[in-house]
Design a protein around this motif. Structure first.
Motif, mmCIF file in Angstrom:
data_model
loop_
_atom_site.group_PDB
_atom_site.id
_atom_site.type_symbol
_atom_site.label_atom_id
_atom_site.label_comp_id
_atom_site.label_asym_id
_atom_site.label_seq_id
_atom_site.Cartn_x
_atom_site.Cartn_y
_atom_site.Cartn_z
ATOM 1 N N LYS A 258 0.830 -1.206 0.000
ATOM 2 C CA LYS A 258 0.000 0.000 0.000
ATOM 3 C C LYS A 258 0.868 1.262 0.000
ATOM 4 O O LYS A 258 0.550 2.257 -0.642
ATOM 5 C CB LYS A 258 -0.918 -0.018 1.230
ATOM 6 C CG LYS A 258 -1.973 1.079 1.224
ATOM 7 C CD LYS A 258 -2.853 1.010 2.471
ATOM 8 C CE LYS A 258 -2.453 2.098 3.453
ATOM 9 N NZ LYS A 258 -3.252 2.108 4.687
ATOM 10 N N LEU A 259 1.978 1.190 0.699
ATOM 11 C CA LEU A 259 2.848 2.364 0.805
ATOM 12 C C LEU A 259 3.903 2.408 -0.305
ATOM 13 O O LEU A 259 4.808 3.235 -0.277
ATOM 14 C CB LEU A 259 3.535 2.376 2.177
ATOM 15 C CG LEU A 259 2.602 2.461 3.388
ATOM 16 C CD1 LEU A 259 3.373 2.286 4.692
ATOM 17 C CD2 LEU A 259 1.838 3.789 3.402
ATOM 18 N N HIS A 260 3.788 1.516 -1.256
ATOM 19 C CA HIS A 260 4.729 1.436 -2.386
ATOM 20 C C HIS A 260 6.172 1.243 -1.948
ATOM 21 O O HIS A 260 7.088 1.906 -2.427
ATOM 22 C CB HIS A 260 4.616 2.676 -3.282
ATOM 23 C CG HIS A 260 3.285 2.773 -3.937
ATOM 24 N ND1 HIS A 260 2.451 3.851 -3.807
ATOM 25 C CD2 HIS A 260 2.619 1.899 -4.718
ATOM 26 C CE1 HIS A 260 1.331 3.639 -4.465
ATOM 27 N NE2 HIS A 260 1.403 2.466 -5.037
ATOM 28 N N ILE A 261 6.325 0.332 -1.014
ATOM 29 C CA ILE A 261 7.668 0.027 -0.522
ATOM 30 C C ILE A 261 8.151 -1.252 -1.185
ATOM 31 O O ILE A 261 7.352 -2.149 -1.488
ATOM 32 C CB ILE A 261 7.642 -0.147 1.015
ATOM 33 C CG1 ILE A 261 7.257 1.186 1.670
ATOM 34 C CG2 ILE A 261 8.973 -0.658 1.547
ATOM 35 C CD1 ILE A 261 6.992 1.096 3.143
ATOM 36 N N MET A 262 9.442 -1.302 -1.429
ATOM 37 C CA MET A 262 10.004 -2.543 -1.966
ATOM 38 C C MET A 262 11.456 -2.698 -1.537
ATOM 39 O O MET A 262 11.981 -1.883 -0.792
ATOM 40 C CB MET A 262 9.892 -2.573 -3.470
ATOM 41 C CG MET A 262 10.405 -1.337 -4.134
ATOM 42 S SD MET A 262 10.248 -1.483 -5.875
ATOM 43 C CE MET A 262 11.300 -2.874 -6.199
ATOM 44 N N ASP A 263 12.036 -3.785 -1.998
ATOM 45 C CA ASP A 263 13.431 -4.066 -1.713
ATOM 46 C C ASP A 263 13.686 -4.548 -0.288
ATOM 47 O O ASP A 263 14.835 -4.736 0.110
ATOM 48 C CB ASP A 263 14.306 -2.843 -2.014
ATOM 49 C CG ASP A 263 15.635 -3.268 -2.612
ATOM 50 O OD1 ASP A 263 15.643 -4.263 -3.340
ATOM 51 O OD2 ASP A 263 16.655 -2.633 -2.322
ATOM 52 N N TYR A 264 12.640 -4.750 0.470
ATOM 53 C CA TYR A 264 12.800 -5.277 1.828
ATOM 54 C C TYR A 264 13.131 -6.766 1.762
ATOM 55 O O TYR A 264 13.023 -7.401 0.701
ATOM 56 C CB TYR A 264 11.516 -5.053 2.636
ATOM 57 C CG TYR A 264 10.240 -5.420 1.911
ATOM 58 C CD1 TYR A 264 9.731 -6.709 1.934
ATOM 59 C CD2 TYR A 264 9.543 -4.456 1.178
ATOM 60 C CE1 TYR A 264 8.566 -7.044 1.263
ATOM 61 C CE2 TYR A 264 8.377 -4.772 0.497
ATOM 62 C CZ TYR A 264 7.890 -6.077 0.543
ATOM 63 O OH TYR A 264 6.738 -6.394 -0.138
ATOM 64 N N SER A 265 13.520 -7.309 2.906
ATOM 65 C CA SER A 265 13.807 -8.739 2.918
ATOM 66 C C SER A 265 13.447 -9.356 4.260
ATOM 67 O O SER A 265 13.230 -8.655 5.246
ATOM 68 C CB SER A 265 15.284 -8.998 2.596
ATOM 69 O OG SER A 265 16.105 -8.194 3.397
ATOM 70 N N MET A 266 13.382 -10.675 4.246
ATOM 71 C CA MET A 266 13.177 -11.424 5.485
ATOM 72 C C MET A 266 14.559 -11.814 5.983
ATOM 73 O O MET A 266 15.278 -12.550 5.319
ATOM 74 C CB MET A 266 12.329 -12.668 5.210
ATOM 75 C CG MET A 266 12.006 -13.500 6.437
ATOM 76 S SD MET A 266 10.910 -12.682 7.626
ATOM 77 C CE MET A 266 9.317 -12.905 6.846
ATOM 78 N N LEU A 267 14.916 -11.263 7.111
ATOM 79 C CA LEU A 267 16.209 -11.612 7.707
ATOM 80 C C LEU A 267 15.978 -12.790 8.652
ATOM 81 O O LEU A 267 15.070 -12.743 9.491
ATOM 82 C CB LEU A 267 16.784 -10.418 8.462
ATOM 83 C CG LEU A 267 18.152 -10.628 9.099
ATOM 84 C CD1 LEU A 267 19.230 -10.821 8.032
ATOM 85 C CD2 LEU A 267 18.527 -9.444 9.993
#
Ligand code: ATP
Ligand code: CA
Ligand code: CA
Length: 439
Positions: A258-267
């Protein structure tokens, strides 16, 4: 982690910055905590307060890499953002206010984890390794302020969120220096348990391979998606835990989309209960640097420096002693009950309830052999920012740029699909394998 990072003491090039960060935090957090609690208003989310500090440097004081005239005064400016919102966030996340201050303001400051990502951010651990200070780019800073209300609402509605927990947002500026923005957040990994393997998963295969040659020499390397797949690794959660985990991840990712976030990951940090806790003391592969060099001898790139083996061992012992003298930490068998002995640790979050992590379970929901320390990290990258960066990269072929900058909606779906698909018990994985080979 106990043996990771460089102690930031007076001989460290970033000592002044680290010192100023902590001084600013101490001052601003105490200031807000001293007031009577109250409900938040809309204005609290936009609030910012600026402070000036005078730092007195004693006569006999010198440190590496900086030309400081003794006896001079060093001023710095500190900005505190949305202090009331973060006070409430800390409380939602179950932090004890006094504990927070003590962790972040000890004299024996921090240790620096160099810059583990490509972004150029610096990471500092509080001395007890509970908290991480991450320096962030101005763009990320602005973005966090913009989405703070959404983040706050989400966290309030999702006490078990897997998203990074933000405890503070600040800025420090040294005269003639640049402005350094930073966040304080949770260290997903525990101070008192060895992490035997670390993975950073995105659900993409492009560039997601860590060269495993010489891995034994670098046991704390963060491995990626392809390494995970090659090792046939799983998040071994039985039905009950898998359901809780996947559902929470879905809710968290929905917000990020919804917030147009990307490039995150599951650590994911894996503690193998069979291996136990002694490995990092025996670890023969720690890089050694020679401490006790001349002041001024500091390498420009501190990131390559890790503590000497002796120093690390001593520190580890100290820490373990400290933990031992606290109460023993029982492993809760049912895992749905809160361990009531884990002092100063998260008690609110379902996924951090097993000694700070989330323990593997079998198909019948009995406890398994590993504890996972996990969460969704690096979630301040707005889609527009990525696109802008990639435009600058003229060298990139069209195909490549399409692959890396996939829109947030698809990024999130792919992420969810991947992490869910690797969440299965050992039994289920073995059964699937047997079925596959039967065909
Ligand atoms: P990039 O944008 O290139 O991915 P970055 O500077 O934004 O890098 P992160 O992706 O946030 O950095 O983190 C890099 C590494 O730092 C992680 O892979 C992990 O090893 C460690 N790290 C980050 N956040 C945490 C955390 N909350 N707890 C423990 N370790 C962390
Ligand atoms: Ca990252
Ligand atoms: Ca990043």
């Amino acid at each position: 982690r106990v043996v990771v990072g460089t102690k930031v003491d007076q001989n460290h090039v970033n000592w002044v910055t680290a010192y100023n960060m902590l001084t600013g935090i101490r001052f601003t957090v105490s200031r807000t905590n001293a007031k009577m609690d109250r409900d938040l208003t809309d204005a609290d989310f936009d609030a910012k307060h600026k402070f000036s500090f005078d730092m007195y440097v004693p006569e006999d004081f010198s440190f590496a890499g900086n030309e400081l005239t003794p006896s001079a005064k060093y001023d710095f400016k500190f900005k505190d953002y949305a202090p009331w919102v973060f006070r409430h966030l800390r409380s939602i996340f179950g932090l004890d206010p006094a504990d927070y201050l003590v962790s972040l303001t000890s004299k024996y400051i921090l240790s620096e984890l160099g810059s583990p990502g490509k972004s150029g951010s610096f990471f500092y651990f509080s001395r007890d390794y509970k908290y991480i200070i991450k320096t962030i780019h101005h763009g990320e800073h602005k973005f966090l302020r913009k989405i703070l209300k959404n983040y706050y609402d989400h966290v309030q509605e999702n006490p078990n969120t897997l998203l990074s927990q933000f405890y503070g947002l600040h800025r420090v500026k040294i005269p003639y220096g640049r402005k350094i923005h930073f966040v304080v957040m949770n260290n997903l990994f525990p101070p008192h348990r060895d992490i035997h393997r670390t993975f950073d998963l995105k659900g993409s295969t492009i560039g997601r391979d860590f060269k495993e040659e010489g891995l034994e020499e670098n046991p704390r390397a963060t491995l990626k998606d392809l390494n995970w797949l090659r090792r046939d690794q799983h998040l071994e959660f039985g039905p009950a835990k898998k359901k809780a985990f996947v559902e929470q991840m879905q809710r968290d990712v929905k917000l990020l989309q919804k917030l147009h976030i990307m490039d995150y990951s599951m650590l994911i940090g894996i503690h193998d209960l069979g291996k136990g806790n002694e490995e990092n003391l025996r670890d023969k592969t720690l890089q050694v640097f020679q401490p006790g060099g001349e002041a001024g001898d500091a390498q420009p790139n501190m990131l390559t420096r890790t503590p000497s083996k002796l120093e690390s061992a001593r520190k580890a012992k100290e820490l373990r002693q400290m933990i031992k003298t606290q109460k023993p930490v029982p492993m809760d068998q049912t895992a749905t009950k809160m361990p009531d002995e884990l002092e100063g640790q998260q008690k609110n979050n379902y996924f951090y309830v097993d000694d700070g992590g989330f323990r593997a379970t079998h198909e019948d929901d009995t406890p398994g052999e590993e504890i996972y320390y996990l969460g969704i990290i690096d979630c301040l990258t707005h889609y527009n920012l990525i696109k802008r960066i990639e435009h600058r990269w003229k060298g990139l072929t069209n195909e490549e740029s399409q692959i890396s900058a996939i829109p947030p909606e698809r990024y999130g779906d792919r992420f969810l699909k991947f992490i869910s698909s690797v969440t299965k018990t050992r039994e289920a994985a073995e059964r699937e394998k047997a079925e596959e080979s039967a065909h």
